[in-house]
Design a protein around this motif. Structure first.
Motif, PDB file in Angstrom:
ATOM      1  N   GLU A  80       0.825  -1.198   0.000  1.00  0.00           N
ATOM      2  CA  GLU A  80       0.000   0.000   0.000  1.00  0.00           C
ATOM      3  C   GLU A  80       0.866   1.258   0.000  1.00  0.00           C
ATOM      4  O   GLU A  80       0.378   2.355   0.257  1.00  0.00           O
ATOM      5  CB  GLU A  80      -0.919   0.004   1.229  1.00  0.00           C
ATOM      6  N   GLY A  81       2.155   1.086  -0.235  1.00  0.00           N
ATOM      7  CA  GLY A  81       3.070   2.223  -0.230  1.00  0.00           C
ATOM      8  C   GLY A  81       2.693   3.263  -1.268  1.00  0.00           C
ATOM      9  O   GLY A  81       1.866   3.020  -2.151  1.00  0.00           O
ATOM     10  N   GLY A  82       3.318   4.427  -1.186  1.00  0.00           N
ATOM     11  CA  GLY A  82       2.953   5.536  -2.049  1.00  0.00           C
ATOM     12  C   GLY A  82       3.642   5.507  -3.398  1.00  0.00           C
ATOM     13  O   GLY A  82       3.838   4.456  -3.993  1.00  0.00           O
ATOM     14  N   TRP A  83       4.047   6.685  -3.846  1.00  0.00           N
ATOM     15  CA  TRP A  83       4.655   6.826  -5.154  1.00  0.00           C
ATOM     16  C   TRP A  83       6.020   6.131  -5.206  1.00  0.00           C
ATOM     17  O   TRP A  83       6.574   5.779  -4.175  1.00  0.00           O
ATOM     18  CB  TRP A  83       4.783   8.300  -5.500  1.00  0.00           C
ATOM     19  N   ILE A  84       6.537   5.954  -6.395  1.00  0.00           N
ATOM     20  CA  ILE A  84       7.728   5.123  -6.612  1.00  0.00           C
ATOM     21  C   ILE A  84       8.879   5.487  -5.689  1.00  0.00           C
ATOM     22  O   ILE A  84       9.516   4.618  -5.085  1.00  0.00           O
ATOM     23  CB  ILE A  84       8.195   5.211  -8.080  1.00  0.00           C
ATOM     24  N   LEU A  97       3.959   6.043 -15.492  1.00  0.00           N
ATOM     25  CA  LEU A  97       3.835   4.622 -15.167  1.00  0.00           C
ATOM     26  C   LEU A  97       2.382   4.224 -14.932  1.00  0.00           C
ATOM     27  O   LEU A  97       1.941   3.159 -15.388  1.00  0.00           O
ATOM     28  CB  LEU A  97       4.661   4.307 -13.926  1.00  0.00           C
ATOM     29  N   VAL A  98       1.638   5.047 -14.209  1.00  0.00           N
ATOM     30  CA  VAL A  98       0.239   4.713 -13.920  1.00  0.00           C
ATOM     31  C   VAL A  98      -0.539   4.521 -15.215  1.00  0.00           C
ATOM     32  O   VAL A  98      -1.321   3.569 -15.349  1.00  0.00           O
ATOM     33  CB  VAL A  98      -0.402   5.808 -13.038  1.00  0.00           C
ATOM     34  N   CYS A  99      -0.324   5.398 -16.185  1.00  0.00           N
ATOM     35  CA  CYS A  99      -1.022   5.257 -17.466  1.00  0.00           C
ATOM     36  C   CYS A  99      -0.569   4.004 -18.211  1.00  0.00           C
ATOM     37  O   CYS A  99      -1.391   3.301 -18.831  1.00  0.00           O
ATOM     38  CB  CYS A  99      -0.791   6.494 -18.328  1.00  0.00           C
ATOM     39  N   PHE A 100       0.710   3.713 -18.146  1.00  0.00           N
ATOM     40  CA  PHE A 100       1.234   2.511 -18.803  1.00  0.00           C
ATOM     41  C   PHE A 100       0.618   1.258 -18.189  1.00  0.00           C
ATOM     42  O   PHE A 100       0.135   0.366 -18.907  1.00  0.00           O
ATOM     43  CB  PHE A 100       2.752   2.484 -18.673  1.00  0.00           C
ATOM     44  N   VAL A 101       0.607   1.185 -16.868  1.00  0.00           N
ATOM     45  CA  VAL A 101       0.037   0.019 -16.197  1.00  0.00           C
ATOM     46  C   VAL A 101      -1.462  -0.077 -16.470  1.00  0.00           C
ATOM     47  O   VAL A 101      -2.001  -1.176 -16.688  1.00  0.00           O
ATOM     48  CB  VAL A 101       0.321   0.075 -14.679  1.00  0.00           C
ATOM     49  N   SER A 155       2.506  -4.683  -6.423  1.00  0.00           N
ATOM     50  CA  SER A 155       2.496  -3.341  -5.833  1.00  0.00           C
ATOM     51  C   SER A 155       2.219  -2.267  -6.879  1.00  0.00           C
ATOM     52  O   SER A 155       1.596  -1.239  -6.581  1.00  0.00           O
ATOM     53  CB  SER A 155       3.826  -3.054  -5.131  1.00  0.00           C
ATOM     54  N   LEU A 156       2.666  -2.477  -8.108  1.00  0.00           N
ATOM     55  CA  LEU A 156       2.398  -1.501  -9.163  1.00  0.00           C
ATOM     56  C   LEU A 156       0.943  -1.578  -9.613  1.00  0.00           C
ATOM     57  O   LEU A 156       0.347  -0.564  -9.991  1.00  0.00           O
ATOM     58  CB  LEU A 156       3.339  -1.703 -10.341  1.00  0.00           C
ATOM     59  N   LEU A 157       0.380  -2.775  -9.544  1.00  0.00           N
ATOM     60  CA  LEU A 157      -1.058  -2.909  -9.790  1.00  0.00           C
ATOM     61  C   LEU A 157      -1.847  -2.122  -8.744  1.00  0.00           C
ATOM     62  O   LEU A 157      -2.808  -1.416  -9.070  1.00  0.00           O
ATOM     63  CB  LEU A 157      -1.479  -4.383  -9.742  1.00  0.00           C
ATOM     64  N   ALA A 168      -1.619   1.599  -9.468  1.00  0.00           N
ATOM     65  CA  ALA A 168      -2.461   1.997 -10.591  1.00  0.00           C
ATOM     66  C   ALA A 168      -3.941   1.947 -10.233  1.00  0.00           C
ATOM     67  O   ALA A 168      -4.711   2.839 -10.616  1.00  0.00           O
ATOM     68  CB  ALA A 168      -2.177   1.104 -11.794  1.00  0.00           C
ATOM     69  N   ARG A 169      -4.348   0.927  -9.505  1.00  0.00           N
ATOM     70  CA  ARG A 169      -5.756   0.830  -9.116  1.00  0.00           C
ATOM     71  C   ARG A 169      -6.180   1.990  -8.236  1.00  0.00           C
ATOM     72  O   ARG A 169      -7.284   2.529  -8.362  1.00  0.00           O
ATOM     73  CB  ARG A 169      -6.006  -0.503  -8.403  1.00  0.00           C
ATOM     74  N   LYS A 170      -5.298   2.385  -7.330  1.00  0.00           N
ATOM     75  CA  LYS A 170      -5.595   3.511  -6.451  1.00  0.00           C
ATOM     76  C   LYS A 170      -5.740   4.794  -7.263  1.00  0.00           C
ATOM     77  O   LYS A 170      -6.667   5.590  -7.040  1.00  0.00           O
ATOM     78  CB  LYS A 170      -4.481   3.662  -5.420  1.00  0.00           C
TER      79      LYS A 170
END
Length: 258
Positions: free
Chosen positions: A201-205, A218-222, A237-239, A242-244
């Motif tokens: 649930e961590g924040g930005w990269i 990245l969010v748009c790519f994912v 975690s990247l999913l 992006a979902r958030k």
């Protein structure tokens, strides 16, 4: 004295590169000293109905007939015709997009993300789309009374379409691009873990309070990978990240699912 810098952004909401730039524009923050806030006027170009094939667009805006394009009359000598170039231009003017302590990694990873053929990943299961785009250009060339300038521009656009889109849907290219995306996402996830720990649930990269240009891109790519049934190559975690982001109204306003 101007209080803001007027810009025109040519875009299509279904273009992932357009969405990357539009999402980044939402998080520019305060400009650096000597730079003005941007006053962006969106100008939609319907790329699925051939608006990018007009003489004006090909000859005055972007010879490749692609979006997005950013132009600022009186401030820029020529339009910025590439989404990576637009993003880096924004990074140079808005410090929070390229956090100083992570600047080298942000620029490097942005370049690697943009080196991926998004069309390949987006259309890998619909190869007829590339043929349709090529066919539309060929039909446009047959239009009576086209200027020679317009014909030449269409022939160049045809070459670009063959190289980047038709050839981009060859089976071996699809396999290579999917693997390239998988490896890059794993690298970004490792960087995220170093900044945020194992907490999914961590924040930005980079653990910043606001997203950098790498985060918005990245969010748009994912999101595109999710829409095109490629979730299996995305680290969990990247999913989650992006979902958030996709649950927010800001993201919904700039995103269109193919």
């Amino acid at each position: 004295m101007a209080k803001s810098q007027p810009c025109t952004l040519y875009y299509d909401p279904r273009s992932i590169c357009s969405s990357m730039v539009r999402y980044t524009l939402l998080y520019t923050g305060s400009p650096s000293q000597g730079s003005l806030p941007l006053d962006v006027e969106p100008h939609r170009i319907d790329i699925f109905n051939g608006e990018q094939l007009t003489e004006f667009y090909l000859c005055e805006v972007n010879p490749k007939g692609q979006v997005p394009v950013l132009f600022s009359k009186g401030f820029l000598d020529a339009p910025i015709r590439d989404s990576l170039d637009i993003t880096l231009w924004l990074c140079d003017r808005f410090p929070s997009l390229k956090a100083a302590e992570h600047a080298d990694d942000i620029v490097r990873l942005l370049r690697e993300l943009h080196a991926i053929n998004y069309f390949t990943l987006s259309m890998r299961n619909t190869p007829h789309v590339a043929g349709g785009l090529e066919g539309a250009i060929r039909e446009k060339v047959k239009t009576p009374n086209l200027s020679e300038k317009h014909k030449e521009a269409l022939q160049y656009k045809l070459k670009v379409t063959r190289t980047e889109k038709v050839n981009g849907l060859k089976p071996e290219v699809i396999t290579a691009e999917v693997e390239r995306a998988r490896v890059l996402l794993q690298e970004i996830d490792e960087i995220r873990k170093q900044s945020n720990g194992q907490n999914l649930e961590g924040g930005w990269i980079f653990g910043t309070s606001a997203p950098t240009a790498l985060d918005t891109t990245l969010v748009c790519f994912v999101a595109r990978l999710m829409d095109r049934k490629l979730e299996e190559i995305i680290p969990v975690s990247l999913l989650q990240l992006a979902r958030k982001a996709r649950a927010t109204q800001q993201f919904k306003d700039i995103w269109a699912t193919l």
